[in-house]
Design a protein around this motif. Structure first.
Motif, PDB file in Angstrom:
ATOM      1  N   TYR A  33       0.845  -1.205   0.000  1.00 46.66           N
ATOM      2  CA  TYR A  33       0.000   0.000   0.000  1.00 46.66           C
ATOM      3  C   TYR A  33       0.870   1.242   0.000  1.00 46.66           C
ATOM      4  CZ  TYR A  33      -3.389  -3.376   1.900  1.00 46.66           C
ATOM      5  OH  TYR A  33      -4.200  -4.471   2.111  1.00 46.66           O
ATOM      6  N   TYR A  35       0.533   5.413   0.986  1.00 43.67           N
ATOM      7  CA  TYR A  35      -0.250   6.443   1.659  1.00 43.67           C
ATOM      8  C   TYR A  35       0.521   7.758   1.585  1.00 43.67           C
ATOM      9  CZ  TYR A  35      -2.841   2.633   3.944  1.00 43.67           C
ATOM     10  OH  TYR A  35      -3.607   1.526   4.203  1.00 43.67           O
ATOM     11  N   PHE A  45      -4.924   7.151   2.021  1.00 47.04           N
ATOM     12  CA  PHE A  45      -4.640   6.007   1.166  1.00 47.04           C
ATOM     13  C   PHE A  45      -4.497   6.455  -0.282  1.00 47.04           C
ATOM     14  CE2 PHE A  45      -5.018   1.890  -0.697  1.00 47.04           C
ATOM     15  CZ  PHE A  45      -5.981   1.955  -1.694  1.00 47.04           C
ATOM     16  N   HIS A  48      -3.273   0.283  -3.680  1.00 43.41           N
ATOM     17  CA  HIS A  48      -3.036  -1.043  -3.128  1.00 43.41           C
ATOM     18  C   HIS A  48      -2.656  -1.993  -4.254  1.00 43.41           C
ATOM     19  CE1 HIS A  48      -5.220  -4.916  -1.503  1.00 43.41           C
ATOM     20  NE2 HIS A  48      -3.914  -5.000  -1.323  1.00 43.41           N
ATOM     21  N   GLN A  55      -4.782  -3.381  -7.208  1.00 39.97           N
ATOM     22  CA  GLN A  55      -6.082  -3.828  -6.727  1.00 39.97           C
ATOM     23  C   GLN A  55      -7.049  -2.666  -6.571  1.00 39.97           C
ATOM     24  OE1 GLN A  55      -6.751  -6.998  -6.227  1.00 39.97           O
ATOM     25  NE2 GLN A  55      -8.681  -6.949  -5.128  1.00 39.97           N
ATOM     26  N   ASP A  56      -6.513  -1.542  -6.120  1.00 40.96           N
ATOM     27  CA  ASP A  56      -7.346  -0.372  -5.845  1.00 40.96           C
ATOM     28  C   ASP A  56      -6.463   0.857  -5.945  1.00 40.96           C
ATOM     29  OD1 ASP A  56      -9.464   0.638  -2.994  1.00 40.96           O
ATOM     30  OD2 ASP A  56      -8.928   1.674  -4.836  1.00 40.96           O
ATOM     31  N   PHE A  91       4.145   7.265   2.759  1.00 39.63           N
ATOM     32  CA  PHE A  91       4.355   6.031   3.502  1.00 39.63           C
ATOM     33  C   PHE A  91       4.021   4.831   2.631  1.00 39.63           C
ATOM     34  CE2 PHE A  91       5.113   7.644   7.694  1.00 39.63           C
ATOM     35  CZ  PHE A  91       4.373   8.811   7.807  1.00 39.63           C
ATOM     36  N   ALA A  99      -7.624  -7.481   2.973  1.00 38.47           N
ATOM     37  CA  ALA A  99      -8.569  -6.708   3.754  1.00 38.47           C
ATOM     38  C   ALA A  99      -8.565  -7.038   5.245  1.00 38.47           C
ATOM     39  CB  ALA A  99      -9.963  -6.953   3.199  1.00 38.47           C
ATOM     40  N   GLY A 100      -8.362  -6.006   6.064  1.00 38.06           N
ATOM     41  CA  GLY A 100      -8.439  -6.160   7.506  1.00 38.06           C
ATOM     42  C   GLY A 100      -7.174  -6.664   8.167  1.00 38.06           C
ATOM     43  N   ASP A 101      -6.222  -7.141   7.382  1.00 36.68           N
ATOM     44  CA  ASP A 101      -4.995  -7.657   7.973  1.00 36.68           C
ATOM     45  C   ASP A 101      -4.118  -6.505   8.442  1.00 36.68           C
ATOM     46  OD1 ASP A 101      -2.288  -9.850   6.836  1.00 36.68           O
ATOM     47  OD2 ASP A 101      -3.242  -9.624   8.803  1.00 36.68           O
ATOM     48  N   THR A 102      -3.265  -6.763   9.409  1.00 40.59           N
ATOM     49  CA  THR A 102      -2.376  -5.730   9.929  1.00 40.59           C
ATOM     50  C   THR A 102      -1.411  -5.276   8.851  1.00 40.59           C
ATOM     51  OG1 THR A 102      -2.520  -6.612  12.159  1.00 40.59           O
ATOM     52  CG2 THR A 102      -0.641  -5.193  11.647  1.00 40.59           C
ATOM     53  N   GLN A 103      -1.291  -3.978   8.684  1.00 44.66           N
ATOM     54  CA  GLN A 103      -0.335  -3.409   7.745  1.00 44.66           C
ATOM     55  C   GLN A 103       0.869  -2.892   8.528  1.00 44.66           C
ATOM     56  OE1 GLN A 103      -2.127  -0.624   4.958  1.00 44.66           O
ATOM     57  NE2 GLN A 103      -3.976  -1.870   4.809  1.00 44.66           N
ATOM     58  N   TYR A 104       2.044  -3.202   8.019  1.00 42.97           N
ATOM     59  CA  TYR A 104       3.295  -2.776   8.628  1.00 42.97           C
ATOM     60  C   TYR A 104       3.883  -1.663   7.774  1.00 42.97           C
ATOM     61  CZ  TYR A 104       2.627  -6.961  11.347  1.00 42.97           C
ATOM     62  OH  TYR A 104       2.093  -7.911  12.183  1.00 42.97           O
ATOM     63  N   PHE A 105       4.205  -0.561   8.442  1.00 42.59           N
ATOM     64  CA  PHE A 105       4.584   0.651   7.732  1.00 42.59           C
ATOM     65  C   PHE A 105       6.097   0.849   7.686  1.00 42.59           C
ATOM     66  CE2 PHE A 105       0.787   3.132   6.734  1.00 42.59           C
ATOM     67  CZ  PHE A 105      -0.174   2.355   7.355  1.00 42.59           C
ATOM     68  N   GLY A 106       6.533   1.465   6.605  1.00 41.64           N
ATOM     69  CA  GLY A 106       7.898   1.938   6.504  1.00 41.64           C
ATOM     70  C   GLY A 106       8.035   3.292   7.171  1.00 41.64           C
TER      71      GLY A 106
END
Lengths: 114, 116
Positions: A33, A35, A45, A48, A55-56, A91, A99-106
């Motif tokens: 993703y 952002y 956002f 994705h 995807q989006d 980011f 969908a809904g899973d934890t996203q880990y950010f840089g």
């Protein structure tokens, strides 16, 4: 396990120039993703990827922004030509599932357009 | 469409006193809710996540949050603030497969200030 990495950490360019931001997700994470946070606003956002497919991309502001994820590994976000309002922190995040899973950010790339 | 409102842009507490960061959300579906923290010059770090298993969620560094559907709230608390808690905190919602954009929806953030 290495985290999400982004390059560069800072970029200062002049209006009209081109900049390319890079994101390397966590290994094995198919979902990537982008952002953006502009000054004083909330984090928004942009788009994705699932593997190499978009995807989006409903959050992409205009056609000056081009994101790619060739081979489904790292991703690039190109801004061409850059405008003053593109300044902000970009980011990248990744997740194993969608969908809904934890996203880990840089750590983000701070872009300043003069 | 989903949205998140963080009611305070800044919260100041004394070290050793309780912390309360308020968050209200709006979602058409059963959302996943998160709190992320960003320390100065650092990336976003996940504090905790609510899916649907338990309404009281415990996170890292002594933080916890309670999901209250009737109040559409997901407030973040900590019994005793530490100087290292000074950071910006984001309440985040995801509708998952419920439709809408795939990405997370962020609140505007709350700056937590710890007074010595």
């Amino acid at each position: 396990e290495a985290g999400v990495t982004q390059f560069p950490s800072h970029s200062v360019i002049e209006k009209g120039q081109t900049v390319t931001l890079r994101c390397d997700p966590i290994s094995g994470h198919d979902n990537l993703y982008w952002y953006r946070r502009v000054m004083g606003k909330e984090i928004k956002f942009l788009l994705h990827f699932v593997k190499e497919s978009k995807q989006d991309e409903s959050g992409m502001p205009n056609n000056r922004f081009l994101a790619e994820r060739t081979g489904g590994t790292y991703s690039t976000l190109k801004v061409q030509p850059a405008e003053l309002e593109d300044s902000g922190v970009y980011f990248c995040a990744s997740s194993r599932r969608g969908a809904g899973d934890t996203q880990y950010f840089g750590p983000g790339t701070r872009l300043t357009v003069l | 469409a989903q949205s998140v409102t963080q009611l305070d842009s800044h919260v100041s507490v004394s070290e050793g006193t309780p912390v309360l960061l308020r968050c209200n959300y709006s979602s058409s579906y059963s959302p996943s809710l998160f709190w992320y923290v960003q320390h100065p010059n650092k990336g976003l770090q996940l504090l905790l996540k609510y899916t649907s298993a338990a309404t009281l969620v415990k996170g890292i560094n002594g933080f916890e949050a309670e999901f209250k559907k009737s109040e559409t709230s997901f407030h973040l608390t900590k019994p005793s603030a530490h100087m290292s808690d000074a950071a910006e905190y984001f309440c985040v919602v995801s509708e998952g497969d419920g439709g809408g954009a795939d990405g997370l929806t962020f609140g505007k953030g709350t700056h937590l200030i710890i007074q010595p």
